[in-house]
Scaffold this active site. Structure first.
Site, PDB file in Angstrom:
ATOM      1  N   SER A 250       0.858  -1.187   0.000  1.00  0.00           N
ATOM      2  CA  SER A 250       0.000   0.000   0.000  1.00  0.00           C
ATOM      3  C   SER A 250       0.890   1.231   0.000  1.00  0.00           C
ATOM      4  CB  SER A 250      -0.877   0.005   1.242  1.00  0.00           C
ATOM      5  OG  SER A 250      -0.097   0.349   2.366  1.00  0.00           O
ATOM      6  N   LYS A 251       0.247   2.379   0.018  1.00  0.00           N
ATOM      7  CA  LYS A 251       0.997   3.640  -0.020  1.00  0.00           C
ATOM      8  C   LYS A 251       1.963   3.774   1.154  1.00  0.00           C
ATOM      9  CE  LYS A 251      -2.209   6.361  -2.728  1.00  0.00           C
ATOM     10  NZ  LYS A 251      -3.622   6.602  -2.480  1.00  0.00           N
ATOM     11  N   ARG A 252       1.667   3.061   2.232  1.00  0.00           N
ATOM     12  CA  ARG A 252       2.582   3.140   3.375  1.00  0.00           C
ATOM     13  C   ARG A 252       3.981   2.656   3.021  1.00  0.00           C
ATOM     14  NH1 ARG A 252       2.249  -0.246   6.977  1.00  0.00           N
ATOM     15  NH2 ARG A 252       0.806  -1.625   5.907  1.00  0.00           N
TER      16      ARG A 252
END
Ligand code: GLU
Ligand code: ZN
Length: 488
Positions: A250-252
């Site tokens: 994910s964007k994390r």
């Protein structure tokens, strides 16, 4: 029967690694089987629809060279391939199920549904979701909504199974399936479930390859196929894509939008190669594949059950490898837009700048990981650079005086640089640093910064040669002048 597979994105956001992996595997499977790859736009969520997302989808697939045999822009016999252009059709199919007694009109208002939910929460009811009030109505209720929705009658008893080529048989109790999901919304739009099943059937899809997050929808879709009296396609839910920490990518973890990778200067060939290895492998040796090779070698048997791990560093390494595989002409073609964009060269590039790039190319090729770094790496060759700030020129644990001293000595050594080869210059500086009692790094770092303005540059002595004697010496002199004004 020939293979027909599809990529069916909803244009609600930018194409990301996971989505593109799905597109790629479907495409490769179709190509390896001599089948057809279909692109279908699932734009039934009008609120989240984005024109930019749709354009990004086309741009991304084009950039990768993933072509579709049927779909928007190219057409096909079973179109239209955009769901918002097929609304009448879904309505007809929803009504067919109502006629058969397998679906029903639900007149519940949003307020009522909210009350039902609130009540379930309050009483901590084990039953969650729609309470099926309208399932057996004979006539619309007095207080009903003006426009009903159509809901599927999910059997209350029994189980539903489907076979997944990778995961085996997946079975759910019908009582665990979403209680009577909406098929047709009150605005006449189908939900994802209805449109997806109807289209996969009408478009003759033989295999559904999609992300594992869709597994929970599987039993519901199978119930829909049964309600229509259709055979479901074969399912193959693809392995998850995770970050190195074992969490879903994910964007994390960093950016996942393909567009961002493209802007940074990843090559499409490198990305295709790396993405193909997210959940698939040819054997435990081979890592490099062109798209053409993948089209021949891809098989479902070699999909892995274990998740694919997306390692940003490894992708960067792949990119470097692909840069080194480029011919000079290809690399020049790739680099020029970056150099123009970063205003390192004119737009369009002048002949003189073109020649400088050509001479620097062998060095760049060895060092570069991302095309976007070319500006910082080569600006000093194209432009006069400002005298770097003193703190950049002074190595750690050294003074301005130290830096000035080594630069002055470098000036003397470099006066005859045209007579020496790169190897000889390296030897010369090594010997000199020893006799001056400074580390080689502390001797070369100020020189690198003085001449190139940057701590990352192509190999130093090659760079000096490219820059030429005159400019090399005058940049060192300017740095020395600056250092000599500093009082310790
Ligand atoms: N429109 C769905 C998506 O955005 C398609 C899922 C599927 O392939 O069935 O992923
Ligand atoms: Zn209802």
């Amino acid at each position: 029967m020939s293979v027909r597979v599809r990529y069916a994105p909803s244009p609600t956001g930018l194409q990301h690694i996971g989505g593109v992996r799905t597109a790629l595997f479907n495409y490769l499977f179709a190509r390896s089987q001599g089948g057809s790859f279909i692109l279908r736009i699932e734009d039934t969520d009008q609120e989240r629809y984005s024109e930019e997302a749709l354009q990004d989808l086309y741009d991304t697939l084009n950039w990768f060279g993933i072509t579709w045999d049927e779909g928007p822009l190219v057409g096909g016999d079973l179109g239209p391939y955009v769901q918002s252009q097929r609304l009448e059709l879904y309505k007809g199919y929803a009504e067919e199920l109502v006629r058969k007694g397998l679906a029903y009109y639900c007149y519940c208002t949003t307020e009522r549904l909210e009350q039902v939910r609130a009540q379930q929460d309050k009483t901590k009811s084990s039953f969650k979701g729609y309470d099926r009030r309208c399932r057996d109505l004979d006539a619309p209720p007095e207080d009903g909504a003006a426009q009903p929705v159509v809901r599927l009658k999910v059997p209350i008893e029994g189980k539903t199974s489907f076979t997944d080529l990778l995961m085996g048989t997946i079975t759910r109790k019908n009582s665990d399936v979403n209680p009577d999901p909406v098929l047709l919304k009150s605005d006449g739009y189908p939900t994802y479930h209805l449109a997806n099943v109807v289209d996969d059937h009408l478009m003759g899809i033989t295999h559904i390859m999609r992300a594992q997050e869709w597994i929970p929808s599987g039993p519901l879709h199978v119930l829909l196929y049964e309600a229509f009296g259709w055979d479901p396609p074969l399912y193959c839910h693809l392995p998850m894509v995770m970050g190195k920490d074992g969490q879903k990518l994910s964007k994390r973890h960093g950016s996942t939008a393909v567009r961002d990778f493209r802007t940074k200067g990843y090559l499409s060939e490198a990305m295709i190669n790396y993405i193909s290895l997210l959940g698939w492998s040819y054997d435990d040796q081979r890592e490099f594949f062109t798209l053409q090779e993948l089209k021949e070698l891809f098989t479902l048997e070699k999909l892995n059950k274990a998740p694919g791990v997306f390692d940003y560093k490894k992708l960067e390494w792949f990119n470097g490898q692909y840069i080194r595989k480029c011919s000079d002409a290809q690399l020049t073609e790739l680099l020029l837009p970056f150099l123009e964009e970063q205003q390192v060269v004119d737009n369009p590039v002048t002949q003189e700048q073109f020649d400088i790039l050509a001479s620097a190319l062998p060095l760049i090729k060895q060092r570069l990981h991302l095309l976007q770094d070319v500006g910082e790496m080569t600006r000093f060759l194209f432009q006069e650079i400002p005298v770097p700030p003193a703190d950049q020129l002074i190595p750690k644990k050294h003074t301005a005086k130290d830096a000035s001293r080594v630069l002055k000595r470098s000036l003397e050594l470099l006066e005859d640089m045209d007579q020496y080869s790169v190897e000889q210059l390296e030897e010369l500086f090594k010997a000199e640093s020893e006799s001056m009692g400074v580390k080689l790094g502390a001797m070369l770092m100020p020189l690198r910064v003085a001449v190139t303005g940057s701590r990352i540059s192509p190999p130093l002595f090659e760079s000096l040669k490219l820059l030429g004697l005159k400019r090399t010496l005058s940049r060192i002199e300017a740095a020395v002048r600056l250092l000599d004004t500093i009082e310790e």
